[in-house]
Design a protein around this motif. Structure first.
Motif, PDB file in Angstrom:
ATOM      1  N   GLY A   2       0.782  -1.223   0.000  1.00 21.59           N
ATOM      2  CA  GLY A   2       0.000   0.000   0.000  1.00 21.59           C
ATOM      3  C   GLY A   2       0.813   1.272   0.000  1.00 21.59           C
ATOM      4  N   GLN A   3       2.139   1.135   0.207  1.00 22.19           N
ATOM      5  CA  GLN A   3       2.951   2.351   0.283  1.00 22.19           C
ATOM      6  C   GLN A   3       3.306   2.864  -1.089  1.00 22.19           C
ATOM      7  N   GLY A   4       3.254   4.189  -1.252  1.00 29.90           N
ATOM      8  CA  GLY A   4       3.591   4.793  -2.539  1.00 29.90           C
ATOM      9  C   GLY A   4       5.084   4.905  -2.713  1.00 29.90           C
ATOM     10  N   GLY A   5       5.521   5.012  -3.954  1.00 23.81           N
ATOM     11  CA  GLY A   5       6.935   5.197  -4.234  1.00 23.81           C
ATOM     12  C   GLY A   5       7.101   6.266  -5.272  1.00 23.81           C
ATOM     13  N   GLY A   6       8.227   6.265  -5.944  1.00 24.16           N
ATOM     14  CA  GLY A   6       8.428   7.197  -7.051  1.00 24.16           C
ATOM     15  C   GLY A   6       9.246   8.407  -6.650  1.00 24.16           C
ATOM     16  N   THR A   7       9.470   9.253  -7.633  1.00 22.95           N
ATOM     17  CA  THR A   7      10.348  10.398  -7.421  1.00 22.95           C
ATOM     18  C   THR A   7       9.648  11.683  -7.829  1.00 22.95           C
ATOM     19  N   SER A   8       8.384  11.797  -7.457  1.00 26.22           N
ATOM     20  CA  SER A   8       7.654  12.993  -7.843  1.00 26.22           C
ATOM     21  C   SER A   8       8.043  14.160  -6.946  1.00 26.22           C
ATOM     22  N   SER A   9       7.782  15.370  -7.421  1.00 29.73           N
ATOM     23  CA  SER A   9       7.993  16.540  -6.579  1.00 29.73           C
ATOM     24  C   SER A   9       6.672  17.262  -6.450  1.00 29.73           C
ATOM     25  N   SER A  10       6.137  17.243  -5.221  1.00 26.86           N
ATOM     26  CA  SER A  10       4.822  17.832  -5.002  1.00 26.86           C
ATOM     27  C   SER A  10       4.955  19.129  -4.223  1.00 26.86           C
ATOM     28  N   ASP A  11       4.014  20.042  -4.438  1.00 28.08           N
ATOM     29  CA  ASP A  11       4.060  21.311  -3.726  1.00 28.08           C
ATOM     30  C   ASP A  11       3.096  21.359  -2.542  1.00 28.08           C
ATOM     31  N   GLY A  12       2.505  20.247  -2.229  1.00 27.54           N
ATOM     32  CA  GLY A  12       1.586  20.244  -1.113  1.00 27.54           C
ATOM     33  C   GLY A  12       1.494  18.885  -0.487  1.00 27.54           C
ATOM     34  N   GLY A  13       1.143  18.839   0.787  1.00 28.42           N
ATOM     35  CA  GLY A  13       1.061  17.554   1.450  1.00 28.42           C
ATOM     36  C   GLY A  13      -0.226  16.833   1.168  1.00 28.42           C
ATOM     37  N   ASN A  14      -1.276  17.566   0.816  1.00 29.03           N
ATOM     38  CA  ASN A  14      -2.578  16.959   0.600  1.00 29.03           C
ATOM     39  C   ASN A  14      -2.613  16.260  -0.757  1.00 29.03           C
ATOM     40  N   THR A  15      -2.942  15.003  -0.757  1.00 28.87           N
ATOM     41  CA  THR A  15      -2.926  14.291  -2.025  1.00 28.87           C
ATOM     42  C   THR A  15      -4.314  13.872  -2.463  1.00 28.87           C
ATOM     43  N   SER A  16      -5.331  14.341  -1.802  1.00 28.60           N
ATOM     44  CA  SER A  16      -6.667  13.951  -2.215  1.00 28.60           C
ATOM     45  C   SER A  16      -7.448  15.161  -2.719  1.00 28.60           C
ATOM     46  N   SER A  17      -8.440  14.861  -3.526  1.00 27.90           N
ATOM     47  CA  SER A  17      -9.271  15.942  -4.047  1.00 27.90           C
ATOM     48  C   SER A  17     -10.490  16.068  -3.156  1.00 27.90           C
ATOM     49  N   SER A  18     -10.359  16.771  -2.096  1.00 23.74           N
ATOM     50  CA  SER A  18     -11.450  16.827  -1.142  1.00 23.74           C
ATOM     51  C   SER A  18     -12.084  18.202  -1.114  1.00 23.74           C
ATOM     52  N   SER A  19     -13.265  18.224  -0.569  1.00 27.48           N
ATOM     53  CA  SER A  19     -13.924  19.514  -0.426  1.00 27.48           C
ATOM     54  C   SER A  19     -13.965  19.935   1.028  1.00 27.48           C
ATOM     55  N   GLY A  20     -13.209  19.199   1.843  1.00 29.76           N
ATOM     56  CA  GLY A  20     -13.205  19.496   3.272  1.00 29.76           C
ATOM     57  C   GLY A  20     -12.221  20.591   3.615  1.00 29.76           C
ATOM     58  N   GLY A  21     -12.219  21.021   4.854  1.00 27.99           N
ATOM     59  CA  GLY A  21     -11.238  21.985   5.347  1.00 27.99           C
ATOM     60  C   GLY A  21     -11.394  23.365   4.739  1.00 27.99           C
ATOM     61  N   GLY A  22     -12.556  23.698   4.199  1.00 31.73           N
ATOM     62  CA  GLY A  22     -12.780  25.045   3.701  1.00 31.73           C
ATOM     63  C   GLY A  22     -12.461  25.226   2.243  1.00 31.73           C
ATOM     64  N   LYS A  23     -11.353  24.649   1.749  1.00 30.45           N
ATOM     65  CA  LYS A  23     -10.963  24.851   0.350  1.00 30.45           C
ATOM     66  C   LYS A  23     -11.046  23.536  -0.425  1.00 30.45           C
ATOM     67  N   THR A  24     -11.422  23.670  -1.669  1.00 35.17           N
ATOM     68  CA  THR A  24     -11.429  22.491  -2.536  1.00 35.17           C
ATOM     69  C   THR A  24     -10.028  22.311  -3.111  1.00 35.17           C
ATOM     70  N   THR A  25      -9.466  21.124  -2.895  1.00 36.99           N
ATOM     71  CA  THR A  25      -8.112  20.861  -3.401  1.00 36.99           C
ATOM     72  C   THR A  25      -8.188  20.265  -4.796  1.00 36.99           C
ATOM     73  N   VAL A  26      -7.446  20.851  -5.713  1.00 41.86           N
ATOM     74  CA  VAL A  26      -7.399  20.344  -7.082  1.00 41.86           C
ATOM     75  C   VAL A  26      -5.980  19.857  -7.358  1.00 41.86           C
ATOM     76  N   GLU A  27      -5.837  18.552  -7.577  1.00 38.30           N
ATOM     77  CA  GLU A  27      -4.517  17.973  -7.868  1.00 38.30           C
ATOM     78  C   GLU A  27      -4.187  18.159  -9.344  1.00 38.30           C
ATOM     79  N   PHE A  28      -3.004  18.691  -9.618  1.00 38.15           N
ATOM     80  CA  PHE A  28      -2.565  18.887 -11.005  1.00 38.15           C
ATOM     81  C   PHE A  28      -1.251  18.127 -11.214  1.00 38.15           C
ATOM     82  N   TRP A  29      -1.252  17.196 -12.183  1.00 35.11           N
ATOM     83  CA  TRP A  29      -0.037  16.412 -12.469  1.00 35.11           C
ATOM     84  C   TRP A  29       0.558  16.840 -13.814  1.00 35.11           C
TER      85      TRP A  29
END
Lengths: 291, 442
Positions: B22-49
């Motif tokens: 279940g653990q992820g791997g790879g060598t991506s560089s992300s600008d945020g810790g949130n990896t889900s597209s949720s509508s919680g926490g006040g802001k809607t997170t949009v993941e862009f790859w």
């Protein structure tokens, strides 16, 4: 009875792994090979044995099949012969530090990932301009060879690289096997006046049967599955598809042409080929005695 | 006791196994810790790859930063993956359904395979209407299915019409840059220096996949032929035979370069632009995007060590082929499609897109940007291409990687005379059959 249950329980993790990552994928490959399969589509058309019929008319598949057989048989034959000689030679070295030095030197290429070594060879050994091999050839006033860019030389270049990268493992196994042969046999041969060659063929080789059988089987299987050096040195099969083997053709069909069903059919034929060759090899090398 | 111990060990091993899976791997560089597209926490997170490219990624980050700063409801999080893994990564995440991004940067050459599966969501009417009116033909080609579009363009991927020239060598020889096809071949012949398989100087290196494919297809079009008829490849025309024969002759008869770029003989990714960077090529037809590669990898400066000039069209008909380049898509299974399109609308704003094209040395997909004098002022070396953009024709609705590999194999066989084909027309028949088989079954 209790002991059997203990063994069964201990085997569960290994069997789980085997089922998840070996048995299910093999069955999955066969299943998908019956479809025009694209995992992103909602509906995939059932083709029956259509993908297998297509294989018979596909000149690239036939070429890949031939290349795979040539590569495996030539490379394995040279590998086994060379590693046997090296094993015999290293086993005869009396000084421990020198013996270890030889083993380490020969085993070193096995430590580096094959893909990395392939990149190094394709960038610094084989290039026509500045490649080490061609620099040496030119120093000897010999015309440089286009190793990777010529349909004639590509397969020899891949075989040479594979032998270099892979002999360490078998050399260590053969050295250990030869060391394990009781010295009494050699002492008796000495008394009878047998020379080195007679001793090798009449004592070492027959008594190395179990090691020989294991090493040959594992080398054949691993060579059928080799991929990295072909993908790196023989780009998309290389000139004249001279470096196209079944593993790279599976990758091309599945991930570039996105024809997963066809790629699965090729995988199934590779599986059956390895199975058949291994069974024949095991039959020929059957050893039913020990010392 | 022994049984309990064995059961315990067994359970731990199985749990570890699944935990590892279940653990992820790879060598991506992300600008945020949130990896889900949720509508919680006040802001809607949009993941862009997107894919890793330093200049491009910096531009994306800045535009995303401005969008996020202007928003109280939406936060876009960009993540960049190595190009080699990127297509497989998109494919896997689309298969997983909802586990990937909300916006994907997709290359048009293989985007077609995703459009065909209905895995992408249609571009909203308000966005597409404006784009169709302002876009060049090739930039939307891949993403059109029926009357619906499934992606928006980031660039006009132009691999034909421009050429890198070795300024240092031309200055040394005291000759002007050639402008017509005949002049190019003449200069290439005179400046090529080889010793057996070793080329000291390549007069004209055109055997890179992109250049070979677009030169072949463009030559067919420009001499009045067609290669895509009734949704199939057709290489049976005299124009196709003439085009391929002309390219083979450049190697076999004129000896203006060898097959190192096509075969990877000097290393898998070493091609014409690299040879020019090493000072081993005079002229290399390529897209402008390689300019930044020459500057970064070989420390060469445009205008000092090399220049980017016009590469003429062979025949009398002014038409050249172009692929749909890098584009942006929203997957069908995203929960935040509305927010994703809102960001893309912001990205496609003329000011933002022009800034992105300039920073990435891309030809703009929109006429309004390409024809804006400000763009030419900011990116003067692409000016030779801007005049010909209207002549661009969409290459066709097929996987261009498969075409490029097939053409390369045929071309190398003919040039090395390995006996596979008796003639150019026989080779073209074989290529046509191979490609059409892929179309039928793919």
């Amino acid at each position: 009875m209790k002991n059997n249950r203990f063994v069964a329980i201990v085997l569960v993790p290994a069997l789980t792994l085997l089922t998840l990552f070996v048995i299910i994928p093999i069955m999955g490959s066969f299943f998908f090979s019956l479809f025009d399969y694209n995992p992103l589509r909602n509906q995939n058309h059932f083709l029956g044995l259509g993908n297998y019929a297509r294989l018979l008319q596909d000149s690239t598949y036939i070429k890949s099949f031939q290349n795979t057989l040539i590569f495996v048989f030539v490379t394995v034959a040279i590998n086994i012969a060379l590693t046997l000689v090296l094993g015999q030679f290293i086993s005869g070295v009396k000084r421990r530090w020198l013996r270890n030095l030889f083993l380490v030197a020969i085993f070193l290429p096995c430590v580096a990932p094959v893909a990395n070594s392939a990149v190094v060879w394709s960038r610094s050994m084989y290039p026509t301009k500045g490649g080490l091999i061609n620099v040496l050839l030119m120093a000897l006033d010999i015309t440089p060879v286009n190793w990777v860019g010529s349909p004639l030389m590509l397969m020899p270049a891949l075989i040479i690289f594979t032998i270099w990268v892979d002999i360490g493992y078998n050399t260590v196994l053969f050295t250990a096997g030869i060391d394990g042969i009781p010295k009494d046999f050699y002492e008796a041969a000495d008394i009878d006046g047998a020379g080195h060659i007679i001793r090798f063929f009449k004592i070492t080789l027959p008594l190395l049967g179990r090691t020989f059988s294991f090493v040959t089987a594992m080398t054949i299987i691993s060579h059928f599955q080799m991929f990295a050096q072909f993908e790196i040195m023989a780009r998309d099969g290389g000139p004249g598809k001279a470096g196209q083997v079944l593993t790279t053709y599976i990758y091309y069909s599945g991930f570039k042409a996105k024809d997963m069903g066809y790629a699965s059919a090729i995988s199934v034929t590779l599986f059956l080929l390895i199975l058949a060759v291994t069974l024949v090899q095991q039959r020929l090398n059957r050893v039913d005695w020990g010392y | 006791m022994k049984r309990i111990f064995a059961l315990l060990i067994s359970a731990i091993m199985i749990v570890s196994l699944f935990a590892a899976c279940g653990q992820g791997g790879g060598t991506s560089s992300s600008d945020g810790g949130n990896t889900s597209s949720s509508s919680g926490g006040g802001k809607t997170t949009v993941e862009f790859w997107g894919h890793v490219n330093e200049a491009w990624n910096a531009s994306h980050r800045d535009i995303v930063g401005r969008f996020n700063a202007s928003q109280s409801e939406i936060e876009v999080v960009p993540t960049f993956f190595p190009y080699d893994d990127f297509e497989a990564k998109i494919q896997t995440s689309l298969m997983a359904g909802g586990a990937g991004a909300d916006i994907y940067e997709i290359w048009g050459g293989w985007g077609l395979d995703f459009v065909a599966t209905d895995a992408l969501s249609p571009v909203p009417d308000a966005v597409i209407k404006e784009l169709i009116a302002d876009s060049y033909e090739p930039v939307l080609g891949t993403f059109k299915k029926g009357d619906t579009y499934y992606g928006v363009p980031v660039e006009y991927n132009n691999e034909y019409g421009g050429m890198l020239v070795n300024k240092v060598e031309f200055d040394k020889l005291g000759i002007p840059y050639p402008e017509t096809w005949d002049e190019i071949v003449n200069v290439a012949r005179q400046t090529s220096v080889s010793n057996g398989p070793v080329f000291e100087m390549r007069g004209l290196d055109f055997t890179t996949d992109d250049t070979l494919t677009h030169t072949f297809l463009t030559t067919i079009l420009s001499t009045g032929g067609q290669y895509w008829v009734n949704d199939k490849f057709d290489f049976s025309t005299p124009q196709a035979t003439q085009a391929l024969q002309m390219l083979v002759d450049l190697i076999v008869v004129d000896n203006v370069t060898n097959l190192d770029s096509a075969t990877g003989a000097q290393g898998a990714e070493i091609d014409g632009a690299h040879f020019l960077g090493r000072g081993e090529a005079m002229m290399v037809p390529r897209g402008p995007w390689v300019i930044s590669m020459l500057e970064e990898e070989y420390d060469k400066a445009e205008g000092v060590d090399f220049e980017f000039v016009k590469f003429p069209i062979y025949g009398p008909t002014k038409a050249f082929t172009a692929e749909t380049g890098w584009s942006m898509c929203v997957p069908k299974n995203t929960q935040v499609a509305e927010a994703a399109w809102e960001y893309l609308d912001f990205f496609l704003d003329k000011e933002n897109l022009m800034e992105h094209n300039v920073r990435c040395a891309q030809i703009p997909p929109l006429k309004s940007i390409a024809k804006d004098p400000e763009f030419a002022k900011q990116l003067p070396f692409v000016v030779p291409l801007l005049d010909i953009l209207d002549a661009g024709r969409f290459i066709g609705p097929f996987n261009t990687d498969v075409l490029k590999i097939g053409l390369r194999n045929v071309f190398v066989s003919l040039c090395t005379q390995d006996g596979t084909y008796a003639s150019v027309s026989e080779a073209l028949t074989s290529l046509e059959n191979e490609l059409n088989t892929t179309l039928k079954l793919g």
